[in-house]
Design a protein around this motif. Structure first.
Motif, short mmCIF file in Angstrom:
data_model
loop_
_atom_site.label_atom_id
_atom_site.label_comp_id
_atom_site.label_asym_id
_atom_site.label_seq_id
_atom_site.Cartn_x
_atom_site.Cartn_y
_atom_site.Cartn_z
N VAL A 35 -9.35 -28.61 -24.11
CA VAL A 35 -9.03 -29.62 -23.11
C VAL A 35 -9.67 -30.95 -23.48
CG1 VAL A 35 -10.97 -28.98 -21.61
CG2 VAL A 35 -8.95 -30.14 -20.65
N SER A 36 -8.84 -31.99 -23.51
CA SER A 36 -9.35 -33.32 -23.82
C SER A 36 -9.98 -33.96 -22.59
CB SER A 36 -8.21 -34.20 -24.35
OG SER A 36 -7.21 -34.36 -23.35
N ARG A 37 -10.75 -34.98 -22.81
CA ARG A 37 -11.42 -35.66 -21.70
C ARG A 37 -10.41 -36.26 -20.73
NH1 ARG A 37 -16.36 -38.85 -24.91
NH2 ARG A 37 -17.48 -36.95 -25.57
N SER A 38 -9.34 -36.85 -21.26
CA SER A 38 -8.36 -37.49 -20.37
C SER A 38 -7.64 -36.46 -19.52
CB SER A 38 -7.36 -38.31 -21.19
OG SER A 38 -6.63 -37.49 -22.08
N VAL A 39 -7.34 -35.31 -20.08
CA VAL A 39 -6.66 -34.25 -19.31
C VAL A 39 -7.62 -33.64 -18.29
CG1 VAL A 39 -5.66 -31.94 -19.48
CG2 VAL A 39 -4.96 -33.72 -21.08
N ALA A 40 -8.86 -33.42 -18.69
CA ALA A 40 -9.84 -32.79 -17.79
C ALA A 40 -10.12 -33.66 -16.57
CB ALA A 40 -11.14 -32.51 -18.54
N CYS A 41 -10.06 -34.98 -16.76
CA CYS A 41 -10.54 -35.88 -15.71
C CYS A 41 -9.43 -36.70 -15.05
CB CYS A 41 -11.59 -36.83 -16.27
SG CYS A 41 -13.08 -36.01 -16.88
N THR A 42 -8.16 -36.42 -15.36
CA THR A 42 -7.11 -37.21 -14.72
C THR A 42 -7.22 -37.08 -13.20
OG1 THR A 42 -4.73 -37.53 -14.45
CG2 THR A 42 -5.45 -35.31 -14.96
N PRO A 43 -7.15 -38.18 -12.46
CA PRO A 43 -7.34 -38.12 -11.02
C PRO A 43 -6.24 -37.40 -10.28
CG PRO A 43 -6.72 -40.33 -11.70
CD PRO A 43 -7.00 -39.57 -12.95
N ASP A 44 -5.10 -37.18 -10.92
CA ASP A 44 -3.99 -36.51 -10.25
C ASP A 44 -4.16 -35.01 -10.18
OD1 ASP A 44 -2.49 -38.83 -9.76
OD2 ASP A 44 -1.84 -38.86 -11.84
N SER A 45 -4.67 -34.40 -11.26
CA SER A 45 -4.67 -32.94 -11.26
C SER A 45 -5.74 -32.33 -12.15
CB SER A 45 -3.29 -32.43 -11.71
OG SER A 45 -2.91 -33.05 -12.94
N GLY A 46 -6.72 -33.11 -12.59
CA GLY A 46 -7.74 -32.58 -13.47
C GLY A 46 -8.55 -31.47 -12.82
N ARG A 47 -8.78 -30.39 -13.57
CA ARG A 47 -9.51 -29.25 -13.03
C ARG A 47 -11.00 -29.54 -12.90
NH1 ARG A 47 -7.25 -24.13 -13.19
NH2 ARG A 47 -9.22 -23.54 -12.21
N TYR A 48 -11.46 -30.60 -13.52
CA TYR A 48 -12.90 -30.89 -13.51
C TYR A 48 -13.25 -32.09 -12.65
CZ TYR A 48 -13.08 -27.50 -17.28
OH TYR A 48 -12.97 -26.36 -18.02
N LEU A 49 -12.34 -32.51 -11.80
CA LEU A 49 -12.66 -33.60 -10.89
C LEU A 49 -13.85 -33.21 -10.03
CD1 LEU A 49 -9.14 -34.78 -9.67
CD2 LEU A 49 -10.71 -35.94 -11.24
N GLY A 50 -14.75 -34.15 -9.82
CA GLY A 50 -15.96 -33.86 -9.07
C GLY A 50 -17.13 -33.53 -9.95
N SER A 51 -16.88 -33.28 -11.24
CA SER A 51 -18.00 -33.06 -12.16
C SER A 51 -18.65 -34.40 -12.46
CB SER A 51 -17.50 -32.41 -13.45
OG SER A 51 -16.68 -33.30 -14.17
N PRO A 52 -19.93 -34.42 -12.78
CA PRO A 52 -20.60 -35.70 -13.05
C PRO A 52 -19.95 -36.51 -14.16
CG PRO A 52 -22.22 -33.95 -12.76
CD PRO A 52 -20.88 -33.28 -12.80
N ALA A 53 -19.52 -35.85 -15.24
CA ALA A 53 -18.91 -36.59 -16.35
C ALA A 53 -17.60 -37.22 -15.94
CB ALA A 53 -18.71 -35.65 -17.54
N CYS A 54 -16.75 -36.47 -15.22
CA CYS A 54 -15.46 -37.02 -14.80
C CYS A 54 -15.65 -38.12 -13.77
CB CYS A 54 -14.57 -35.91 -14.24
SG CYS A 54 -13.89 -34.82 -15.52
N ASP A 55 -16.59 -37.95 -12.85
CA ASP A 55 -16.85 -39.01 -11.88
C ASP A 55 -17.26 -40.29 -12.58
OD1 ASP A 55 -16.21 -37.38 -9.78
OD2 ASP A 55 -18.28 -37.01 -9.14
N ALA A 56 -18.13 -40.16 -13.58
CA ALA A 56 -18.59 -41.34 -14.32
C ALA A 56 -17.44 -41.97 -15.11
CB ALA A 56 -19.74 -40.96 -15.26
N ALA A 57 -16.60 -41.14 -15.71
CA ALA A 57 -15.47 -41.65 -16.49
C ALA A 57 -14.49 -42.40 -15.60
CB ALA A 57 -14.77 -40.50 -17.21
N LEU A 58 -14.20 -41.85 -14.43
CA LEU A 58 -13.28 -42.51 -13.51
C LEU A 58 -13.86 -43.83 -13.02
CD1 LEU A 58 -12.15 -39.38 -11.47
CD2 LEU A 58 -10.69 -40.78 -12.93
N ALA A 59 -15.14 -43.85 -12.73
CA ALA A 59 -15.78 -45.07 -12.26
C ALA A 59 -15.78 -46.17 -13.33
CB ALA A 59 -17.21 -44.78 -11.81
N ALA A 60 -15.86 -45.77 -14.59
CA ALA A 60 -15.92 -46.74 -15.68
C ALA A 60 -14.56 -47.19 -16.17
CB ALA A 60 -16.72 -46.15 -16.85
N SER A 61 -13.50 -46.51 -15.73
CA SER A 61 -12.14 -46.84 -16.17
C SER A 61 -11.42 -47.55 -15.03
CB SER A 61 -11.39 -45.57 -16.58
OG SER A 61 -12.06 -44.91 -17.63
N PRO A 62 -11.17 -48.83 -15.15
CA PRO A 62 -10.66 -49.61 -14.03
C PRO A 62 -9.23 -49.27 -13.64
CG PRO A 62 -10.63 -50.93 -16.03
CD PRO A 62 -11.33 -49.64 -16.36
#
Length: 288
Positions: A35-62
């Protein structure tokens, strides 16, 4: 006047249909397994939403950029990746809107792998293209807590595949994983389109256990979120490389679990409505 009325009614309906179908044209694909970072953390359906790494990635991507999980691409690269993409920005392809994917962290969601073993790779494509996949792995001694540089990656791909079969919107191919790796590493997938000037970049975090004969302990950060720990266990139980099952089978931002079905049904309804409006106004014009 009659012809003008008919055009006025049909025109907006046609625009509605085009508006629904034109959206995915700017999106194409990303690594699915591992699983790539973009797939893991996509705000629409990522299975890892809510994880610290995904939260940080979403916050840093405007601007919700990670909704475009399949659109980390550059034009006219012509194999000059290291010239076009700066060190420290490899995972975002140097695109500021995806800069959250470059964050140096040791708690990105990982896929458990066995060094030297055969592995089935899956690459999700929302729009298929002919092309070549090149997979690079980080060198021994890689530190995930530091920005990823090109020198952290092996200079040659450990696997190259051209035009693998596409089944259910997923390119699938099998290859041998690199040897001599333990602990956390990263696999960079570069997809070079041959009929278009586009090159796509996907970073997948992986973990190689020190002893392939034993179940690995969760890497740093993996046990922090129950959902991520459960997913890692599910992947290990299903065999290395079991595909991450995102809520959306295709790229359907904001449409939930059955996004593809809803989008298809919506398009069918609008198309039928447009047709009925056309028939109605043609008959009305004939009566006049």
């Amino acid at each position: 006047m009659r012809n003008g009325t008919a055009r006025a009614v049909v025109g907006p309906a046609a625009l509605i249909v085009l508006g629904l179908t034109a959206g995915p044209a700017a999106a194409h694909g990303a690594a699915w397994t591992p699983v790539s970072r973009s797939v893991a953390c996509t705000p629409d359906s990522g299975r890892y939403l809510g994880s610290p790494a995904c939260d940080a990635a979403l916050a840093a991507s405007p601007g919700g950029a990670l909704a475009d999980w399949d659109n980390v691409r550059l034009k006219d690269v012509d194999g000059r990746d290291r010239d076009r993409v700066p060190d420290g920005k490899v995972c975002s392809a140097g695109l500021a809107r995806f800069r959250g994917l470059d964050l140096p962290r040791d708690d990105w969601p990982v896929t458990q792998l066995t060094a030297g073993a055969p592995f089935t790779f899956r690459y999700r494509s929302s729009i298929p293209h002919a092309g070549r996949f090149e997979l690079y792995v980080t060198r021994s001694g890689y530190d995930p807590g530091q920005p990823l540089k090109w020198s952290d990656l092996e200079p040659q791909p450990f696997l190259t595949v051209t035009d693998p079969p596409l089944v259910e919107n997923t390119y699938t191919f099998t290859g041998q994983l690199p040897t001599g790796r333990t602990g956390r590493h990263l696999i960079l997938t570069v997809w070079r389109n041959t009929r278009l000037p586009d090159t796509y970049y996907s970073c997948a975090d992986v973990h190689f256990p020190a002893d392939p004969g034993t179940a690995p302990a969760p890497p740093a950060g993996e046990g922090a979120q129950p959902a991520r720990a459960a997913q890692a266990a599910a992947e290990a139980g299903a065999g290395a490389g079991a595909p991450i099952s995102l809520a959306s089978a295709a790229r359907t931002p904001g449409r939930g679990t059955n996004g593809a079905a809803v989008a298809g049904a919506s398009l069918a309804i609008v198309s039928l409505t447009s047709f009925l409006l056309l028939v109605f106004w043609v008959r009305r014009v004939k009566r006049c």
